[in-house]
Each structure stands twice: as structure tokens, then as C-alpha cells.
Design an enzyme around this catalytic site. Structure first.
Site, short mmCIF file in Angstrom:
data_model
loop_
_atom_site.label_atom_id
_atom_site.label_comp_id
_atom_site.label_asym_id
_atom_site.label_seq_id
_atom_site.Cartn_x
_atom_site.Cartn_y
_atom_site.Cartn_z
CB CYS A 202 10.52 25.56 35.71
SG CYS A 202 9.13 25.78 36.82
CG ASP B 72 14.25 26.55 41.76
OD1 ASP B 72 13.76 26.74 40.63
OD2 ASP B 72 14.73 25.46 42.11
CG ASP C 112 9.62 23.45 49.67
OD1 ASP C 112 10.30 23.61 48.64
OD2 ASP C 112 8.49 22.90 49.66
CE1 TYR D 74 7.93 29.93 45.79
CE2 TYR D 74 9.83 31.41 45.70
CZ TYR D 74 8.46 31.22 45.70
OH TYR D 74 7.63 32.30 45.60
N1 SAH Z 1 14.98 24.51 44.68
C1 SAH Z 1 14.52 23.15 44.69
C2 SAH Z 1 13.03 22.98 44.51
C3 SAH Z 1 12.39 23.73 43.39
S1 SAH Z 1 10.76 23.22 43.03
C4 SAH Z 1 15.28 22.32 43.70
O1 SAH Z 1 15.97 22.83 42.82
O2 SAH Z 1 15.19 21.08 43.77
C5 SAH Z 1 9.79 24.43 43.81
C6 SAH Z 1 9.57 24.18 45.28
O3 SAH Z 1 8.78 25.27 45.76
C7 SAH Z 1 8.81 22.93 45.63
O4 SAH Z 1 9.59 22.15 46.51
C8 SAH Z 1 7.53 23.44 46.32
O5 SAH Z 1 7.13 22.64 47.39
C9 SAH Z 1 7.95 24.80 46.80
N2 SAH Z 1 6.92 25.83 46.99
C10 SAH Z 1 5.77 26.00 46.31
N3 SAH Z 1 5.14 27.12 46.71
C11 SAH Z 1 5.92 27.69 47.66
C12 SAH Z 1 5.83 28.89 48.43
N4 SAH Z 1 4.82 29.70 48.29
N5 SAH Z 1 6.83 29.17 49.27
C13 SAH Z 1 7.90 28.34 49.40
N6 SAH Z 1 8.04 27.20 48.70
C14 SAH Z 1 7.06 26.87 47.84
#
Ligand code: SAH
Length: 497
Positions: free
Chosen positions: A454, A427, A379, A358
């Protein structure tokens, strides 16, 4: 392609991670313990009824909780220890909702909110509570969630005091406000009142970085002067729907995005000329096109209007390019604290490989690249993945690679292809981890696992399964969103031998 943010949720704190492919395969998951159900009390209550209520504690959404004839009453705006006269606003089978009619005994921790509209729009749930108590509340939310789902050994988890800000205002790097023309013909920009489509104009906002509000209000004045066609939801007419202003905290970059109902932007030349003259701090102006009535704020198409196409934020000595729709933590000051905690919890040693699941624009993984042997991340947002790879290249990082796809699909594929990470940092969005991903983690058994959450509820649920094979070393909550009920936490887990 999934859209980036939905405006269904009111208030603005929520734009963290609602998006994404977060459909959990709940049915395949076996929770060791389920929340206990209480017997339904038989109480006759009517909407509008008033009664005295003592607030016993605060619930995960920042509302006060008291009991009326053994029935839980949720009452936003009331604080622990207060005695209030509650007025019932809705009656459900097992609980009541109420509003504060009058406070009979005020909490010593009650303060005057800085924003007059704090009780109308989402995102200011705790502005009437002093900051030290807000921090205690956030740690307590984690405790409440654990208590509810009871992962193995939860009573002995080391819950560390929440890390807060010295000045818990002026931190939000992004203002994303709906625009409309009111009955008097004035252009307004703000947030919807909770559970409604009534816009609350926000001339000031204590939690926004001042530059974001300055730009926002100046642009609203320009839209008024130029008699710009503002989108009218009922008629489906007009052009400008939403204004987004995002500022970098560690560079001087500021981006302004007009989200519009069509590719048109009347008075474009005058508008851009005025922006250049009156708002020299704006370094990038973009237009995102989102036609028609939709619950999503952002459309798929983004056009360049003036200045640079992206802005750059700096973090931990690295530069991150941000395209208009890329996700970035909303609190750039606490972001550094959060990532430092993640780094500390991972405690990577030279030669170790890590997965940044993520990954967004790669902020976490890239800050680990100097220590790690290899970083892989993924992502579901194509622009975010492109930004992550560009950010790696721009910072001279050659051992980090990002792929487009879900964590639950890609991690098993990488493992099948022979990549066995020493550490994984997850995350996820508010929905928590997908069931398949948890199964993969439990099958791969990386020695180190760090969970950045979160949403304490989904964290506690996920820990129920992870705690079979992992010990929870500690949970460090970090206040990313002062004045809101939002709670972020870094969890250090170690594989049981
Ligand atoms: N680690 C990053 C983003 C966290 S937000 C930071 O700290 O800025 C969570 C992210 O998960 C988002 O960018 C979203 O697009 C992504 N996401 C949502 N579902 C997902 C999935 N099933 N697999 C991978 N990424 C995903």
C-alpha cells in the site's frame, strides 16, 4: 497491545495499516543504490512570494510539481500541464511548498470536486482530476518509486495499467469521524483540516458508502437532540469523542461504535431506543472506551451496547466476522479485485503450502485454503488473530492456522521447526517489510512470493533487496482508494534459479 489506529494522520484514507510493529531495522540494510542528491540551489525566496509556475508532473502525494529557478516546488491542487500563479507557503533548503493563487491555464483533465471541502482535509487529493488520469497517476507513482530506488532490472518491469472502479465513489465501508460541539453549540462530525486540529464538519461525503453517512448524520442529530456531553479536547471534559460506522457491502450488517472518554454513556436508554426505531439498518452498537488526551482513536476496552457484537462481511463465498477494531480493506468492491490478483499471482497448485504474512482477519489466506495444502498466517493484533481463527472454523476450513506475533519473529521460527512454505504472500503496513523478514525470505527462498503493497516507496526499497534473488514478473496496481493519492499494488515475484 498496539493500538489499532492513530489519529495523528489527517484525513481518513490513511487508516490503512499505519498501526503495527513496523520498526524496520534500517541500519542492517544495504541498499544497492541510494536516491541521488542534487546540489542545493541558492535561491532567495520568501513566504507569500508569488510567481508563475508550469506543472511538470505530479508527486507521490498527488501534488503538482514545478521548478522555480531549478528548485522543486510542491503545490497541492495543481495538475500536470497547468500554468498557475504559485504563492509560497514554506521554504526548505532543497524545495518550496506553495499553494495555487490562480490558475492561468487549466488542464483538460480538471473536474469539479464533488466535496466542497476536498482541498481542506486529507483523503481527497485527486478529486479535481478525472478518473482515467487518476489511474494513470497511480501507475506513474509506482514508476517514480522504482526510478528513485532502482531495484535490479527495474527498467524492464512489466507495470500493468491500474485496475480501477466503474463508479469511483461511494465505496468506503467505514466512516470514522471526530465529534465536537462548535462555538454555536451545534454537534459536528468530520475530519481535521490538514496540519491542524480544526474539525471540518462533513454533512456529506462522496466516497463513503451512502449507508455509513446516513447513519452518521442521524446519530449526530440524536446527540444534538439529547444534549449529549461531547468531548472537549482543551478542557478534557465531555464524553463522546468519535463515531465509527462500518457497513458490510455483501451482507446487510452495519455497526455503530461510540468511542468515549469514560465508561459512561449518558442518556444511553433514549439513545439506543432511538437508534433501534430510526436506524433499523444498524445491526450492532458498541462502545469503545479511550480515556484522556491521546493521539490514538481507539482505546483497549470495548463494550457491547445493542444488537450483535460483530458484523459479517462476505468475500469469495466465505463469511468474515469483523469485531469493532479488526482491520478490513476500506474498499470492499476493489478488495475482491485485489485478492483475485493476489491469487492469480500466487498461482497455487494442489499440495503447496503458503504463508499469509500480515494476515489481519485472515481474508487472503482463507481464500487460498481450498487450493493450498496448508495455510499459516500471523498478525500482531490479538483480536485480528482470534477473528482469523474463528473465521477459519466458521467456514469449515481446517488447514489454516493463525498465530499472534510479528512476521519477522514467526517465519524464522516456523522454518526452524521444519515448515518450508512453497509460497509467501506479504501484505505489510505502509512501513513495508522488516529487515529481518527480508533476510528470512532470502534465506528460505520460497519459489513463489507475492508482495501486496500500500506504499510504492517502501515497496521499491524492499525490492532492492528482494530483486537479488527474485525476478519481478509484473506489478499490477489496483485502485483501492479513488479520489485519493493512495496506491496499492500486487507484485508477482519468482525465485531466480
Ligand atoms: N492482509 C490483511 C491485513 C493487511 S493490513 C488484509 O488484507 O486485510 C496489515 C496488517 O499487518 C495489520 O493487520 C497489522 O496489524 C499487521 N502487522 C503490522 N505489523 C506487523 C508485523 N510486524 N508482523 C505481522 N503483522 C503485522
Amino acid at each position: 497491545m498496539p493500538n489499532y489506529e492513530s489519529k495523528n494522520h489527517r484525513g481518513f484514507h490513511n487508516d490503512r495499516r499505519q498501526h503495527g510493529a513496523g520498526n524496520r531495522s534500517q541500519s542492517t540494510r544495504n541498499y544497492r543504490s541510494k536516491p541521488r542528491r542534487r546540489e542545493t540551489p541558492q535561491v532567495q525566496v520568501e513566504i507569500g512570494q508569488r510567481f508563475p509556475l508550469t506543472i511538470k508532473r505530479m508527486g507521490i502525494n498527488g501534488e503538482g510539481i514545478g521548478y522555480y529557478k531549478r528548485m522543486a516546488v510542491f503545490i497541492p491542487g495543481a495538475l500536470t500541464g497547468e500554468e498557475v500563479v504559485a504563492e509560497v507557503t514554506s521554504v526548505a533548503t532543497r524545495y518550496l511548498r506553495a499553494k495555487v493563487h490562480r490558475i492561468r491555464q487549466t488542464s483538460p483533465h480538471r473536474v469539479d470536486p464533488r466535496d466542497s471541502y476536498a482541498d481542506q482535509v486529507g483523503g481527497f487529493e485527486l478529486e479535481h482530476l478525472d478518473y482515467p488520469e487518476q489511474l494513470k497517476f497511480k501507475k506513474d507513482v509506482v514508476a517514480q518509486s522504482l526510478e528513485r530506488y532502482q531495484p535490479a532490472g527495474y527498467k524492464h518491469y512489466d507495470l500493468r495499467p491500474t485496475l480501477g472502479m466503474d463508479d469511483p465513489y461511494g465505496y468506503r465501508n467505514k466512516a470514522q469521524f471526530q465529534v465536537r460541539r462548535n462555538a454555536a453549540g451545534q454537534v459536528e462530525a468530520g475530519l481535521y483540516a490538514e496540519r491542524s486540529h480544526d474539525l471540518v464538519d462533513l454533512p456529506t461525503c462522496s466516497v463513503q458508502m451512502p449507508v455509513t453517512m446516513h447513519v452518521m448524520r442521524a446519530v449526530v442529530a440524536m446527540l444534538q437532540d439529547l444534549d449529549m456531553p461531547i468531548y472537549d479536547e482543551e478542557q478534557g471534559s465531555g464524553i463522546v469523542k468519535t463515531l465509527v460506522v462500518r457497513a458490510a457491502a455483501h451482507t446487510d450488517d452495519v455497526q455503530l461504535v461510540f468511542i468515549t472518554n469514560s465508561t459512561k454513556l449518558p442518556h444511553k436508554h433514549e439513545l439506543l431506543t432511538r437508534i433501534a426505531a430510526e436506524l433499523p439498518e444498524v445491526t450492532s452498537v458498541m462502545q469503545n472506551i479511550n480515556p484522556g488526551k491521546t493521539s490514538l482513536v481507539w482505546g483497549d476496552e470495548t463494550q457491547h451496547l445493542a444488537g450483535a457484537e460483530a458484523i459479517t462481511e462476505k468475500l469469495d463465498g466465505l463469511a468474515f466476522k469483523l469485531s469493532a477494531r479488526a482491520f478490513l480493506q476500506l474498499n470492499p468492491y476493489q478488495m475482491e479485485i485485489l485478492y483475485a490478483e493476489a491469487k492469480k499471482a500466487l498461482d497455487l497448485q494442489p499440495g503447496e503450502t503458503v504463508v499469509d504474512a500480515y494476515s489481519g482477519i485472515g481474508t487472503i489466506g482463507l481464500s487460498l485454503a481450498s487450493v493450498a495444502e496448508e495455510v499459516r498466517g500471523m498478525d500482531v493484533i490479538p483480536e485480528a488473530v482470534a477473528d482469523a481463527n474463528e473465521n477459519a472454523a466458521a467456514n469449515g476450513i481446517t488447514n489454516a492456522h493463525y498465530e499472534l506475533g510479528t512476521a519477522e519473529d514467526l517465519l524464522p521460527k516456523w522454518v526452524m521447526a521444519g515448515f518450508h512454505p512453497d509460497a509467501i504472500v506479504v501484505d505489510p503496513p505502509r512501513t513495508g517489510l522488516d529487515g529481518t523478514l527480508i533476510e528470512t525470505i532470502l534465506a528460505v527462498r520460497p519459489p513463489k512470493l507475492v508482495y501486496i503493497s500500500c506504499n510504492p516507496s517502501t515497496l521499491a526499497k524492499d525490492l532492492v533487496e528482494l530483486a537479488h534473488d527474485y525476478r519481478v514478473d509484473y506489478i499490477q496496481s489496483v485502485d483501492m482508494m479513488p479520489q485519493t493519492a493512495r496506491c496499492e499494488a500486487v507484485v508477482k515475484l519468482s525465485r531466480r534459479q
